[in-house]
Enzyme design. Structure first.
Site, PDB file in Angstrom:
ATOM      1  CB  THR A 124      -3.859  -0.260  -1.001  1.00  0.00           C
ATOM      2  OG1 THR A 124      -4.153   0.789  -1.900  1.00  0.00           O
ATOM      3  CG2 THR A 124      -2.343  -0.360  -0.883  1.00  0.00           C
ATOM      4  CG  ASP A 125      -6.493   0.846  -5.716  1.00  0.00           C
ATOM      5  OD1 ASP A 125      -5.891   1.487  -4.833  1.00  0.00           O
ATOM      6  OD2 ASP A 125      -7.443   1.330  -6.377  1.00  0.00           O
ATOM      7  CD  GLU A 126      -2.429   4.726  -2.968  1.00  0.00           C
ATOM      8  OE1 GLU A 126      -1.238   5.024  -2.869  1.00  0.00           O
ATOM      9  OE2 GLU A 126      -3.353   5.474  -2.619  1.00  0.00           O
ATOM     10  CE1 TYR A 149      -0.914   3.133   2.982  1.00  0.00           C
ATOM     11  CE2 TYR A 149      -1.432   3.506   0.662  1.00  0.00           C
ATOM     12  CZ  TYR A 149      -1.733   2.918   1.876  1.00  0.00           C
ATOM     13  OH  TYR A 149      -2.841   2.115   1.985  1.00  0.00           O
ATOM     14  CE  LYS A 153      -1.399  -1.586   3.078  1.00  0.00           C
ATOM     15  NZ  LYS A 153      -1.874  -1.947   4.460  1.00  0.00           N
TER      16      LYS A 153
END
Ligand code: NAD
Ligand code: DAU
Length: 343
Positions: A124-126, A149, A153
């Site tokens: 993810t870009d997060e 979260y 990741k």
């Protein structure tokens, strides 16, 4: 080619399974624990295909994963399974760390021992954290995670990378921006706002609603993951952005306009703790290496998504079970409504 897809009963994983069965000749084994987010109804269109089968199980279960790889001998693994919701990770981090970090480790180690040919880790870009405009994260951008979260990741990305560097395992990592589309669990912004609007219920916008996300239609994401599976270079990271950045409040206003509901349904509520203000990605690398690009224009994708939720009220009613209602109360029940002048 036989592909083991993990988390193939979830939102993006099921779209990927439908893509593989519908548009390739690949065989698919779907390993999914069927948590609250996993839903066999998402797979009705492929379940009778003789190229598809599902195994219900946990990616953290070493014996199950090891024996599955020995029995099925997949050529590749595409790893979607995760606890994917930021708010749930804030309320209960333990299952998030377990599945996203330990589950990814279990898969990587079993894949290494089985000599799996390709391993795509879906991320993810997060992991890049909040970026000041006009910054865009390339794949070299440092990890700067905010929520349990995103930290889980980021941790799993580093593990995946270590299996390439240390063991020369052919691992590729994809990092996508916010997905939307049919079959998305109505805990995420767009399906939650659509389903509340359709029922004339309040739309809970966190804080001032000026947080920016880059929206990617789910089928565009899946085509990007397929491009990485087929053409990606071992050990590489690929960003997949939607090239459509919008503040949340604008997304919510568009949903109200398209559903014909009034703006006074918007309710600004206490912000998410640690809320990242802005994500932004450069997807230049994947575009130039494979020709992939996000094709669905946001307004077209949003209209299509709203139509799907309108036409699938039974699906929505089913997933908004007792568990969903308990989660909704836990996440939103204690949030204060903010007065217009304070946001
Ligand atoms: P989702 O929550 O809709 O689905 C997750 C799936 O994983 C479910 O079917 C669930 O049953 C399964 N699962 C969970 N724990 C499991 C376990 N321990 N063992 C086996 N299966 C398990 O998630 P999603 O939105 O489809 O996201 C899929 C992947 O894409 C995740 O890795 C997520 O981090 C990543 N991602 C999501 C987005 C997004 O906007 N939704 C964007 C970028 C990346
Ligand atoms: O960026 C990719 C990530 O996008 C994925 O890795 C995650 O799996 C996925 O859940 C998503 O994370 P976000 O936190 O960005 O998505 P979410 O839909 O939860 O929220 C989008 C934005 O909307 C965020 O700024 C928070 C805000 N929001 C969300 C909800 C659910 C609200 O204002 N109100 C809400 O009720």
């Amino acid at each position: 080619m036989k592909v083991l897809v993990t988390g193939g009963a979830g939102f993006i994983g099921s779209a990927f399974v439908r893509l593989l069965i519908g548009e390739t000749s690949y065989r698919v084994v779907n390993l999914d624990k069927l948590t609250y987010a996993g839903n066999l109804e998402n797979l009705r269109s492929v379940e009778s295909s003789d190229r598809y089968r599902i195994v219900e199980g946990d990616i953290c279960d070493w014996h199950l994963v090891e024996s599955l790889l020995a029995r099925e001998k997949p050529d590749a693994i595409v790893h979607f399974a995760a606890e994917s919701h930021v708010d749930r990770s804030i309320l209960s981090p333990e299952p998030v760390i377990r599945t996203n970090v330990f589950g990814t480790f279990t898969l990587l180690e079993a894949a290494r021992r089985a000599g799996i040919g390709r391993f795509v880790h879906v991320s993810t870009d997060e992991v890049y954290g909040s970026l000041e405009p006009p910054q865009q994260a390339t794949e070299e951008y440092p990890l700067n995670t905010s929520s349990p979260y995103s930290a889980s990741k980021g941790g799993s990305d580093l593990l995946a990378r270590s299996y390439f560097v240390t063991y020369q395992m052919p691992v590729m990592i994809t990092r996508a921006s916010n997905n939307y589309g049919p079959f998305q669990f109505p805990e995420k912004l767009i399906p939650l706002m659509i389903s509340n609007a359709l029922e004339n219920r309040p739309l809970p916008v966190y804080g001032d609603g000026m947080q920016v996300r880059d929206w990617l239609y789910v089928d565009d994401h899946c085509r990007g993951v397929l491009a990485v599976l087929n053409q990606g270079r071992a050990g590489e990271i690929y960003n997949l952005g939607g090239n459509r950045s919008l503040p949340n409040i604008e997304v919510v206003r568009k949903i109200l306009a398209l559903t014909g509901r009034p703006e006074d349904l918007i309710q600004h509520v206490t912000d998410r703790p640690g809320h990242d203000r802005r994500y932004s990605l450069s997807s230049q690398k994947l575009m130039s290496e494979t020709g992939w690009r996000p094709e669905t224009e946001f307004e077209t994708g949003l209209r299509r998504t709203i139509e799907w939720y309108r036409a699938n009220a039974a699906w929505v009613a089913h997933v908004r079970s007792g568990e969903y209602r308990a989660y909704y109360e836990r996440n939103y029940g204690g949030r204060a409504t903010l007065r217009q002048e304070s946001v």
